[in-house]
Design a protein around this motif. Structure first.
Motif, PDB file in Angstrom:
ATOM      1  N   ALA A 360      12.383  -1.315  -4.092  1.00  0.00           N
ATOM      2  CA  ALA A 360      13.721  -0.946  -3.621  1.00  0.00           C
ATOM      3  C   ALA A 360      14.414   0.043  -4.547  1.00  0.00           C
ATOM      4  CB  ALA A 360      14.573  -2.203  -3.475  1.00  0.00           C
ATOM      5  N   SER A 361      13.997   0.085  -5.825  1.00  0.00           N
ATOM      6  CA  SER A 361      14.681   0.948  -6.780  1.00  0.00           C
ATOM      7  C   SER A 361      13.890   2.187  -7.185  1.00  0.00           C
ATOM      8  CB  SER A 361      15.030   0.135  -8.035  1.00  0.00           C
ATOM      9  OG  SER A 361      13.846  -0.320  -8.678  1.00  0.00           O
ATOM     10  N   LEU A 362      12.803   2.465  -6.505  1.00  0.00           N
ATOM     11  CA  LEU A 362      11.979   3.625  -6.860  1.00  0.00           C
ATOM     12  C   LEU A 362      12.688   4.922  -6.509  1.00  0.00           C
ATOM     13  CD1 LEU A 362       8.485   2.382  -5.575  1.00  0.00           C
ATOM     14  CD2 LEU A 362       9.286   2.444  -7.944  1.00  0.00           C
ATOM     15  N   ASP A 363      12.495   5.936  -7.355  1.00  0.00           N
ATOM     16  CA  ASP A 363      13.075   7.261  -7.100  1.00  0.00           C
ATOM     17  C   ASP A 363      12.298   8.017  -6.025  1.00  0.00           C
ATOM     18  OD1 ASP A 363      15.045   6.896  -9.023  1.00  0.00           O
ATOM     19  OD2 ASP A 363      13.736   7.636 -10.630  1.00  0.00           O
ATOM     20  N   ILE A 419      -3.437  -8.466   0.426  1.00  0.00           N
ATOM     21  CA  ILE A 419      -4.276  -7.539   1.182  1.00  0.00           C
ATOM     22  C   ILE A 419      -5.619  -8.202   1.477  1.00  0.00           C
ATOM     23  CG2 ILE A 419      -5.544  -5.350   1.022  1.00  0.00           C
ATOM     24  CD1 ILE A 419      -3.096  -4.307  -0.563  1.00  0.00           C
ATOM     25  N   ALA A 420      -5.957  -8.273   2.748  1.00  0.00           N
ATOM     26  CA  ALA A 420      -7.171  -8.979   3.175  1.00  0.00           C
ATOM     27  C   ALA A 420      -8.330  -8.043   3.445  1.00  0.00           C
ATOM     28  CB  ALA A 420      -6.879  -9.807   4.419  1.00  0.00           C
ATOM     29  N   ASN A 421      -8.051  -6.772   3.747  1.00  0.00           N
ATOM     30  CA  ASN A 421      -9.108  -5.834   4.119  1.00  0.00           C
ATOM     31  C   ASN A 421      -8.995  -4.542   3.324  1.00  0.00           C
ATOM     32  OD1 ASN A 421      -8.248  -7.150   7.138  1.00  0.00           O
ATOM     33  ND2 ASN A 421     -10.363  -7.323   6.498  1.00  0.00           N
ATOM     34  N   LEU A 422     -10.140  -4.003   2.971  1.00  0.00           N
ATOM     35  CA  LEU A 422     -10.193  -2.742   2.234  1.00  0.00           C
ATOM     36  C   LEU A 422     -11.007  -1.714   3.015  1.00  0.00           C
ATOM     37  CD1 LEU A 422     -10.880  -4.169  -1.340  1.00  0.00           C
ATOM     38  CD2 LEU A 422      -8.683  -3.486  -0.386  1.00  0.00           C
ATOM     39  N   PRO A 423     -10.620  -0.435   2.948  1.00  0.00           N
ATOM     40  CA  PRO A 423      -9.473   0.106   2.223  1.00  0.00           C
ATOM     41  C   PRO A 423      -8.163  -0.106   2.973  1.00  0.00           C
ATOM     42  CG  PRO A 423     -10.602   1.874   3.374  1.00  0.00           C
ATOM     43  CD  PRO A 423     -11.426   0.634   3.590  1.00  0.00           C
ATOM     44  N   THR A 424      -7.080  -0.229   2.210  1.00  0.00           N
ATOM     45  CA  THR A 424      -5.737  -0.358   2.779  1.00  0.00           C
ATOM     46  C   THR A 424      -4.793   0.575   2.033  1.00  0.00           C
ATOM     47  OG1 THR A 424      -5.929  -2.619   3.627  1.00  0.00           O
ATOM     48  CG2 THR A 424      -3.742  -1.898   2.987  1.00  0.00           C
ATOM     49  N   MET A 425      -3.926   1.235   2.779  1.00  0.00           N
ATOM     50  CA  MET A 425      -2.900   2.089   2.190  1.00  0.00           C
ATOM     51  C   MET A 425      -1.534   1.443   2.416  1.00  0.00           C
ATOM     52  SD  MET A 425      -1.755   6.044   3.122  1.00  0.00           S
ATOM     53  CE  MET A 425      -3.458   6.593   3.236  1.00  0.00           C
ATOM     54  N   CYS A 426      -0.806   1.251   1.310  1.00  0.00           N
ATOM     55  CA  CYS A 426       0.551   0.705   1.377  1.00  0.00           C
ATOM     56  C   CYS A 426       1.561   1.811   1.086  1.00  0.00           C
ATOM     57  CB  CYS A 426       0.737  -0.415   0.365  1.00  0.00           C
ATOM     58  SG  CYS A 426      -0.263  -1.876   0.671  1.00  0.00           S
ATOM     59  N   ILE A 427       2.705   1.721   1.727  1.00  0.00           N
ATOM     60  CA  ILE A 427       3.812   2.628   1.438  1.00  0.00           C
ATOM     61  C   ILE A 427       5.007   1.765   1.082  1.00  0.00           C
ATOM     62  CG2 ILE A 427       5.308   4.468   2.301  1.00  0.00           C
ATOM     63  CD1 ILE A 427       3.097   5.287   4.208  1.00  0.00           C
ATOM     64  N   ASN A 428       5.506   1.957  -0.146  1.00  0.00           N
ATOM     65  CA  ASN A 428       6.601   1.138  -0.671  1.00  0.00           C
ATOM     66  C   ASN A 428       6.359  -0.356  -0.449  1.00  0.00           C
ATOM     67  OD1 ASN A 428       7.908   3.327  -1.702  1.00  0.00           O
ATOM     68  ND2 ASN A 428       9.786   3.074  -0.527  1.00  0.00           N
ATOM     69  N   LEU A 443       0.586  11.055   8.231  1.00  0.00           N
ATOM     70  CA  LEU A 443       0.907  10.467   6.938  1.00  0.00           C
ATOM     71  C   LEU A 443       2.227  11.012   6.401  1.00  0.00           C
ATOM     72  CD1 LEU A 443       0.291   8.744   4.494  1.00  0.00           C
ATOM     73  CD2 LEU A 443      -1.195  10.572   3.644  1.00  0.00           C
ATOM     74  N   ILE A 444       2.410  12.317   6.468  1.00  0.00           N
ATOM     75  CA  ILE A 444       3.649  12.920   5.964  1.00  0.00           C
ATOM     76  C   ILE A 444       4.857  12.382   6.726  1.00  0.00           C
ATOM     77  CG2 ILE A 444       4.933  15.089   5.757  1.00  0.00           C
ATOM     78  CD1 ILE A 444       2.218  16.474   5.253  1.00  0.00           C
ATOM     79  N   ALA A 445       4.728  12.284   8.043  1.00  0.00           N
ATOM     80  CA  ALA A 445       5.830  11.768   8.861  1.00  0.00           C
ATOM     81  C   ALA A 445       6.156  10.331   8.492  1.00  0.00           C
ATOM     82  CB  ALA A 445       5.476  11.873  10.340  1.00  0.00           C
ATOM     83  N   GLU A 446       5.134   9.532   8.226  1.00  0.00           N
ATOM     84  CA  GLU A 446       5.357   8.129   7.863  1.00  0.00           C
ATOM     85  C   GLU A 446       6.041   8.029   6.505  1.00  0.00           C
ATOM     86  OE1 GLU A 446       5.569   4.237   8.679  1.00  0.00           O
ATOM     87  OE2 GLU A 446       4.663   5.713  10.038  1.00  0.00           O
ATOM     88  N   VAL A 447       5.603   8.833   5.547  1.00  0.00           N
ATOM     89  CA  VAL A 447       6.214   8.802   4.222  1.00  0.00           C
ATOM     90  C   VAL A 447       7.697   9.193   4.300  1.00  0.00           C
ATOM     91  CG1 VAL A 447       6.240   9.979   1.978  1.00  0.00           C
ATOM     92  CG2 VAL A 447       4.068   9.159   2.934  1.00  0.00           C
ATOM     93  N   LYS A 448       8.016  10.175   5.109  1.00  0.00           N
ATOM     94  CA  LYS A 448       9.410  10.633   5.213  1.00  0.00           C
ATOM     95  C   LYS A 448      10.349   9.535   5.717  1.00  0.00           C
ATOM     96  CE  LYS A 448       8.588  15.602   5.710  1.00  0.00           C
ATOM     97  NZ  LYS A 448       8.662  16.787   6.617  1.00  0.00           N
ATOM     98  N   LYS A 449       9.803   8.582   6.452  1.00  0.00           N
ATOM     99  CA  LYS A 449      10.640   7.481   6.956  1.00  0.00           C
ATOM    100  C   LYS A 449      11.177   6.624   5.805  1.00  0.00           C
ATOM    101  CE  LYS A 449       8.056   6.934  11.307  1.00  0.00           C
ATOM    102  NZ  LYS A 449       7.203   6.008  12.097  1.00  0.00           N
ATOM    103  N   TYR A 450      10.534   6.682   4.642  1.00  0.00           N
ATOM    104  CA  TYR A 450      10.919   5.845   3.511  1.00  0.00           C
ATOM    105  C   TYR A 450      11.831   6.562   2.515  1.00  0.00           C
ATOM    106  CZ  TYR A 450       7.497   2.380   4.988  1.00  0.00           C
ATOM    107  OH  TYR A 450       6.815   1.418   5.688  1.00  0.00           O
ATOM    108  N   VAL A 451      12.073   7.839   2.749  1.00  0.00           N
ATOM    109  CA  VAL A 451      12.916   8.598   1.817  1.00  0.00           C
ATOM    110  C   VAL A 451      14.360   8.086   1.941  1.00  0.00           C
ATOM    111  CG1 VAL A 451      13.816  10.867   1.222  1.00  0.00           C
ATOM    112  CG2 VAL A 451      11.423  10.603   1.935  1.00  0.00           C
ATOM    113  N   LYS A 452      14.994   7.826   0.806  1.00  0.00           N
ATOM    114  CA  LYS A 452      16.367   7.293   0.804  1.00  0.00           C
ATOM    115  C   LYS A 452      17.376   8.390   1.156  1.00  0.00           C
ATOM    116  CE  LYS A 452      15.192   3.887  -2.714  1.00  0.00           C
ATOM    117  NZ  LYS A 452      15.405   3.438  -4.117  1.00  0.00           N
TER     118      LYS A 452
END
Length: 452
Positions: A360-363, A419-428, A443-452
């Protein structure tokens, strides 16, 4: 005779015992003191290593070589070599705008690349132990080979140019047929089509773009009088049925798949299934008791042992202790004796303390990649490549970290994240891509959803 256990299983006949196939791979080199590169390039060392693996592990079936980059190297990919792993592909001749087929790629011949060394080693090993042990010739599956040629662009192609993907996979199936012919001629009893990336593709896409090429390979192997097996890595639970429909004699899965549930599907198609002793937590880092218990628990989870082969989940880690693999062999071959040895034994989890980020506090948005081994696991390689390819376009808003499941601290982190299965990618901290490789734009679109 040991090899008859394999043949009966792949003919779907009843067997008196359960077949055992250790996927020693480059680990066979470790037994006799050679690096991965040495056993994959030197005929005499390869022969010595495989004969040593046969002596120690008393297998019913045994792969001669576990290297999915043989064909890629022949077709123009540059390789990055390692001491403890098979090489990885570091260049892709068909990436970007260069989509022509076959471009500079030529169907392999007996004189191509490392094939003279491999084929000669196969013939020598056949002469030494082939009357007793079923020998496996492992080839790179058509889709993974296509990804080696095209790189991570192939995942975008599946959306934007499916006809091209199908053409490329069909070309790679011709390569697989030629490799099968040469390996069968050199004495291989079972041709294993190893395609880790199949687990990253939806069944619908497999049917549309991959099935035709794969069926051609399995049909060819059967017509030549050899047996076939379809190896897949990662969480291939959803893909098992469509894999069965391609017509292999057997399927082999890793620890990401519940073997008992997968066998319910393969039994409906009367196809053998193999697997799936955990590679790192049990074989690499466990004790002899852990390995015996792992095998016994696996056997006990499956009601009907018909059409079953026990093996590691994939290519064994180079540093797997010899005694752990011996323990697996003993448990498969003498299960009642193993039960007595592990009676009341409880597996002790090495619960290393790890701190999770305060998401929650990541830049910046944090992408975390939980991988088996990005140098050895093709699905892991391409999941990492997907992030690296997109990183320049999102480095101002995101950063990424890589965790490897053969490192004890990373295993503990994987457990703590649930995490039960590999490979797995987590975002925040949220599991976003589980055994699925996103394309760059997604991927870029998904990452942008997390930008504060």
């Amino acid at each position: 005779m040991a090899k008859e256990l394999i043949f009966k299983s792949l003919r779907h006949e009843k067997t008196s015992d359960i077949p055992w196939v250790p996927f020693a791979g480059v680990h066979a080199g470790k037994i006799v003191g050679y690096t991965a590169e040495e056993v994959l390039t030197d005929e005499d060392k390869l022969v010595e290593a495989i004969l040593a693996a046969n002596k120690f592990y008393i297998p019913d079936g045994l792969p001669v070589l576990f290297d999915l980059q043989v064909e890629a190297e022949i077709l123009g990919c540059d390789l990055l070599w390692a001491k403890n792993n098979p090489p990885s592909v570091k260049s892709h001749p068909l990436e970007g705008e260069n989509k022509s087929i076959p471009c500079n790629c030529k169907i392999p011949t007996r004189e191509s690349g490392r094939l003279p060394v491999i084929l000669s080693a196969m013939r020598r090993i056949k002469a030494e132990i082939g009357s007793e042990v079923a020998l496996y010739g492992l080839i790179c599956g058509p889709f993974t080979l296509a990804s080696h040629l095209r790189g991570s662009d192939i995942f975008m192609d599946m959306i934007n140019d499916p006809a091209y993907v199908k053409d490329l996979v069909n070309f790679c199936s011709q390569v697989a047929v030629q490799m099968s012919e040469m390996y069968i001629e050199a004495g291989m009893d079972v041709i294993a089509v190893v395609d880790p990336l199949v687990s990253q593709v939806s069944p619908k896409h497999i049917e549309r773009m991959l099935s035709e090429g794969f069926k051609a390979v399995f049909d060819y192997i059967r017509n030549q009088g050899a047996y076939s097996c379809f190896f897949v890595c990662g969480n291939a639970t959803k893909q098992i049925e469509v894999m069965c429909q391609m017509g292999p004699d057997g399927i082999s899965v890793d620890e990401n798949v519940n073997l008992a549930k997968a066998k319910e599907i393969t039994d409906r198609y009367n196809i053998s299934i193999g697997g799936n002793i955990p590679l790192t937590t049990t074989m690499l880092h466990g004790t002899q008791e852990d390995n015996m218990k792992g095998v016994i628990d696996l056997l006990d989870s499956i009601a009907d042992h018909h059409n079953l082969i026990i093996s590691p989940g994939c290519d064994m880690p180079y540093d797997t202790p010899i005694e752990n693999t011996v323990a697996c062999a003993e448990a498969v071959k003498h299960p009642e004796k193993a039960r007595q040895l592990i009676e009341n034994y409880q597996v002790v989890v090495d619960d290393i303390h790890v701190e999770l980020p305060d998401y929650a506090s990541l830049d910046k948005v944090l992408i975390e990649l939980f991988l088996l081994d990005p140098e050895q696991c093709a699905a892991c390689t391409y999941m990492l490549a997907a992030v690296e390819d997109a990183y320049n376009d999102m480095k101002d808003i995101a950063e990424y970290r890589v965790y490897k499941y053969f490192i004890k601290e990373d295993i503990a982190r994987t457990r703590k994240m649930g995490i039960a299965n590999l490979p797995t990618m987590c975002i925040n901290g949220e599991q976003k891509y589980i055994s699925i490789i996103p394309n760059k734009q997604e991927l870029i679109a998904e990452v942008k959803k997390y930008v504060k």
